[in-house]
Design an enzyme around this catalytic site. Structure first.
Site, mmCIF file in Angstrom:
data_model
loop_
_atom_site.group_PDB
_atom_site.id
_atom_site.type_symbol
_atom_site.label_atom_id
_atom_site.label_comp_id
_atom_site.label_asym_id
_atom_site.label_seq_id
_atom_site.Cartn_x
_atom_site.Cartn_y
_atom_site.Cartn_z
ATOM 1 N N HIS A 131 0.879 -1.183 0.000
ATOM 2 C CA HIS A 131 0.000 0.000 0.000
ATOM 3 C C HIS A 131 0.913 1.229 0.000
ATOM 4 O O HIS A 131 1.631 1.452 -0.964
ATOM 5 C CB HIS A 131 -0.929 -0.100 1.218
ATOM 6 C CG HIS A 131 -2.053 0.878 1.254
ATOM 7 N ND1 HIS A 131 -2.427 1.646 0.192
ATOM 8 C CD2 HIS A 131 -2.914 1.212 2.267
ATOM 9 C CE1 HIS A 131 -3.456 2.412 0.528
ATOM 10 N NE2 HIS A 131 -3.776 2.168 1.790
ATOM 11 N N HIS B 166 -2.365 -2.004 -9.963
ATOM 12 C CA HIS B 166 -3.340 -1.420 -9.044
ATOM 13 C C HIS B 166 -4.582 -2.283 -9.029
ATOM 14 O O HIS B 166 -4.966 -2.823 -10.064
ATOM 15 C CB HIS B 166 -3.699 0.009 -9.474
ATOM 16 C CG HIS B 166 -4.322 0.783 -8.370
ATOM 17 N ND1 HIS B 166 -5.654 0.699 -8.072
ATOM 18 C CD2 HIS B 166 -3.774 1.620 -7.461
ATOM 19 C CE1 HIS B 166 -5.902 1.467 -7.029
ATOM 20 N NE2 HIS B 166 -4.785 2.031 -6.634
ATOM 21 N N ASP C 91 2.694 5.698 -6.974
ATOM 22 C CA ASP C 91 3.914 5.590 -6.177
ATOM 23 C C ASP C 91 5.174 5.394 -7.003
ATOM 24 O O ASP C 91 6.279 5.427 -6.456
ATOM 25 C CB ASP C 91 3.791 4.428 -5.186
ATOM 26 C CG ASP C 91 2.918 4.800 -4.019
ATOM 27 O OD1 ASP C 91 2.929 5.983 -3.668
ATOM 28 O OD2 ASP C 91 2.223 3.924 -3.484
HETATM 29 N N1 ACO Z 1 4.836 -6.765 -10.701
HETATM 30 C C1 ACO Z 1 4.760 -7.996 -11.280
HETATM 31 N N2 ACO Z 1 3.622 -8.701 -11.364
HETATM 32 C C2 ACO Z 1 2.518 -8.164 -10.812
HETATM 33 C C3 ACO Z 1 2.517 -6.891 -10.198
HETATM 34 C C4 ACO Z 1 3.726 -6.184 -10.161
HETATM 35 N N3 ACO Z 1 3.813 -4.980 -9.599
HETATM 36 N N4 ACO Z 1 1.269 -6.613 -9.742
HETATM 37 C C5 ACO Z 1 0.517 -7.661 -10.070
HETATM 38 N N5 ACO Z 1 1.274 -8.597 -10.722
HETATM 39 C C6 ACO Z 1 0.802 -9.849 -11.319
HETATM 40 C C7 ACO Z 1 0.506 -10.891 -10.234
HETATM 41 O O1 ACO Z 1 1.639 -11.696 -9.982
HETATM 42 C C8 ACO Z 1 -0.614 -11.649 -10.888
HETATM 43 O O2 ACO Z 1 -0.069 -12.482 -11.897
HETATM 44 P P1 ACO Z 1 -0.692 -13.949 -12.163
HETATM 45 O O3 ACO Z 1 -2.078 -13.660 -12.670
HETATM 46 O O4 ACO Z 1 0.229 -14.565 -13.146
HETATM 47 O O5 ACO Z 1 -0.709 -14.639 -10.827
HETATM 48 C C9 ACO Z 1 -1.427 -10.584 -11.625
HETATM 49 O O6 ACO Z 1 -0.461 -9.555 -11.930
HETATM 50 C C10 ACO Z 1 -2.559 -9.993 -10.804
HETATM 51 O O7 ACO Z 1 -2.015 -9.579 -9.542
HETATM 52 P P2 ACO Z 1 -2.854 -9.485 -8.201
HETATM 53 O O8 ACO Z 1 -1.925 -9.638 -7.044
HETATM 54 O O9 ACO Z 1 -4.033 -10.412 -8.294
HETATM 55 O O10 ACO Z 1 -3.398 -8.015 -8.276
HETATM 56 P P3 ACO Z 1 -4.030 -7.212 -7.091
HETATM 57 O O11 ACO Z 1 -5.087 -6.349 -7.682
HETATM 58 O O12 ACO Z 1 -4.434 -8.106 -5.972
HETATM 59 O O13 ACO Z 1 -2.795 -6.341 -6.562
HETATM 60 C C11 ACO Z 1 -1.300 -4.586 -6.168
HETATM 61 C C12 ACO Z 1 -2.668 -4.987 -6.726
HETATM 62 C C13 ACO Z 1 -1.195 -5.037 -4.691
HETATM 63 C C14 ACO Z 1 -1.162 -3.075 -6.194
HETATM 64 C C15 ACO Z 1 -0.194 -5.268 -7.011
HETATM 65 O O14 ACO Z 1 -0.285 -4.831 -8.356
HETATM 66 C C16 ACO Z 1 1.199 -5.009 -6.459
HETATM 67 O O15 ACO Z 1 1.645 -5.756 -5.577
HETATM 68 N N6 ACO Z 1 1.922 -3.938 -6.952
HETATM 69 C C17 ACO Z 1 3.218 -3.620 -6.430
HETATM 70 C C18 ACO Z 1 3.070 -2.832 -5.142
HETATM 71 C C19 ACO Z 1 2.582 -1.417 -5.368
HETATM 72 O O16 ACO Z 1 3.059 -0.702 -6.225
HETATM 73 N N7 ACO Z 1 1.630 -1.003 -4.518
HETATM 74 C C20 ACO Z 1 1.068 0.346 -4.557
HETATM 75 C C21 ACO Z 1 -0.369 0.283 -4.888
HETATM 76 S S1 ACO Z 1 -0.988 1.921 -5.155
HETATM 77 C C22 ACO Z 1 -1.208 2.581 -3.621
HETATM 78 O O17 ACO Z 1 -1.263 1.932 -2.618
HETATM 79 C C23 ACO Z 1 -1.300 4.001 -3.599
#
Ligand code: ACO
Length: 428
Positions: A266, A307, A363
């Site tokens: 987050h 996201h 971010d």
């Molecule tokens: N890098 C690589 N792969 C990713 C990323 C990423 N940043 N984000 C998602 N994926 C992949 C997952 O591994 C998954 O792949 P799969 O389908 O092969 O298993 C797919 O994309 C879907 O990912 P989920 O985890 O289901 O997506 P979710 O909506 O639950 O997660 C999140 C969203 C937590 C923001 C995620 O994209 C992430 O971890 N990003 C990196 C952390 C980040 O930047 N957080 C800031 C969010 S914005 C904020 O808080 C203001």
């Protein structure tokens, strides 16, 4: 007009159920009329709230498919370009843009509450020199509830207004003290002749009574605060609502939001982006790093990408990039920026990221900007918290005044042992 409904046929019994659809949603409790496990009502199962609306809200609108974000109906692009931060706070909290006199009154109210009790200084002094600023912030904001026991009178609107002013006025002071604690610098008292952002920047950076304000950097910080001000039912806001639904005081509820924001998935993501850029270290390593993220060997996701809601682009990221341009024109190029730009370029062309709709989020660049402004990376999430504060309070207030609010108390699907007799210690 015929009301909309969903017809569900239980193929175990052949019974047909009609579930009303209101505002594009069915009520999970309406499923209770269908028989579920062990003869009790059918539950809906949605552990991360992927498809569950937990409330009605009139604060912020997001359409993640097309990258729309609006505060109280106003497009984020217009608010970020034309409003000040306190004006944005007023908009989120009151639901309307302030008139000039209302904004003056609101700003005066905030200005007259910027000091914190001096015992807070001693409280902060108890933290180790290397304490993480977010741990300090959540502790200090939780502690504020003991300084303002009147805050527990949450059903009194005037009292809520006072606590709202206190939170918005005092958090920058506490945040600045935390910044200086980490450096062993004496605290700088609030200066109420300065505006909200100017006062905060002065409290963090003033040395020996001197600080030369840079209007470009101050406006950049203000825009970043505005961009972070609310984002509907994100993890930290849901935490504030959930904890607040127990009718605890707002300082305790907001400290729960700060705890949620602390996490790297987050608010901690902007700090994690910088750590990742350090790990990559050189422009030449970017392609290999992207491959390692994809095959899982990097041990990290691409931080600052992806996201839960935005599946085309994050409109805040577009605005943050513009802010980055204005800041780097002042401070000179950050060597990490080149790596970030290359990472973004490669990821946006890569099938893995494109097919999963992973784009830079707010971010991705904010950490680089904060670093250029002189903030340390552990401190980035504190800046996010200062920006998100009005959103937390607006949503807390909305939750409290919604007649449908009950204490948040999810159900579970029990997966443990059904029942077994207790075995005395000597027989184990
Ligand atoms: N890098 C690589 N792969 C990713 C990323 C990423 N940043 N984000 C998602 N994926 C992949 C997952 O591994 C998954 O792949 P799969 O389908 O092969 O298993 C797919 O994309 C879907 O990912 P989920 O985890 O289901 O997506 P979710 O909506 O639950 O997660 C999140 C969203 C937590 C923001 C995620 O994209 C992430 O971890 N990003 C990196 C952390 C980040 O930047 N957080 C800031 C969010 S914005 C904020 O808080 C203001």
């Amino acid at each position: 007009m015929e009301s909309e409904s969903l017809t569900v046929v239980d193929n175990r019994t052949g019974i047909e159920y009609s579930i009303p659809i209101v505002d594009g949603a069915i009520r999970a409790t309406d499923l209770g009329q269908i028989t579920g496990l062990d003869g009790t009502g059918l539950l809906s199962f949605d552990p991360a709230y992927l498809n569950t609306a937990s409330c009605r809200s009139a604060v912020t609108y997001i359409d993640g498919d097309v990258g729309i974000l609006r505060y109280r109906g106003y497009p984020i692009e217009q608010v970020a370009e034309q409003a000040g931060f306190l004006e944005t706070c007023y908009l989120l909290l009151e639901g309307e843009l302030p008139t000039p006199s209302a904004l003056d009154r609101w700003s005066d109210d905030v200005r007259s509450h910027t000091y914190v009790h001096t015992n807070i200084n001693e409280f902060l002094a108890g933290f180790r020199y290397d304490a993480h600023p977010m741990g300090m912030l959540l502790g200090a904001v939780g502690a504020l509830s003991t300084f303002y026991p009147d805050a527990k009178h949450i059903s009194d609107p005037e009292n809520r207004y006072l606590q709202r002013v206190r939170l918005i006025a005092k958090l920058p002071t506490i945040a600045a003290y935390i910044f200086r604690h980490s450096r062993g610098l004496p605290y700088v008292l609030p200066r109420n002749d300065l505006d909200y952002i100017g006062n905060f920047v002065n409290m963090t950076f003033e040395i020996g009574g001197r600080h030369e304000p840079n209007p470009v950097l101050q406006r950049a910080l203000e825009i970043l605060f505005i961009l972070h001000a609310d984002h509907e039912q994100n993890c930290s806001t849901s935490a504030v609502r959930s904890v607040g639904s127990s009718q605890v005081d707002p300082f305790s509820a907001v400290s729960a939001g700060i705890a949620a924001l602390y996490g790297p998935l987050h608010g901690g993501a902007n700090e994690a982006v910088l750590t990742m850029l350090d790990q990559i270290d050189d422009l030449a390593n970017v392609p290999a790093f992207v491959e390692a993220v994809k095959d899982g060997s990097a041990g990290t996701r691409l931080m600052g990408f992806g996201h839960r809601v935005y599946k085309s682009y994050d409109p805040r990221a577009t605005l943050v990039k513009k802010v980055a341009d204005s800041v780097f024109a002042e401070t000179g190029l950050n060597p990490k920026l080149e790596i970030a730009l290359e990472l973004e370029r490669i990821a946006l062309e890569d099938e893995y990221f494109v097919s999963r709709k992973l784009y830079p989020n707010v971010d991705f660049y904010s950490g680089l900007i904060y670093q250029a402004m002189g903030y340390s990376r552990e401190y980035f999430t504190v800046l996010f918290a200062l920006g998100r504060l009005p959103g937390w309070i607006a949503q807390w207030e909305e939750m409290l005044t919604d007649p449908e609010t009950k204490i948040a108390r999810p159900r579970q699907i029990y997966t443990g042992v059904a029942e077994r007799p207790f075995v005395p210690l000597e027989n184990r």
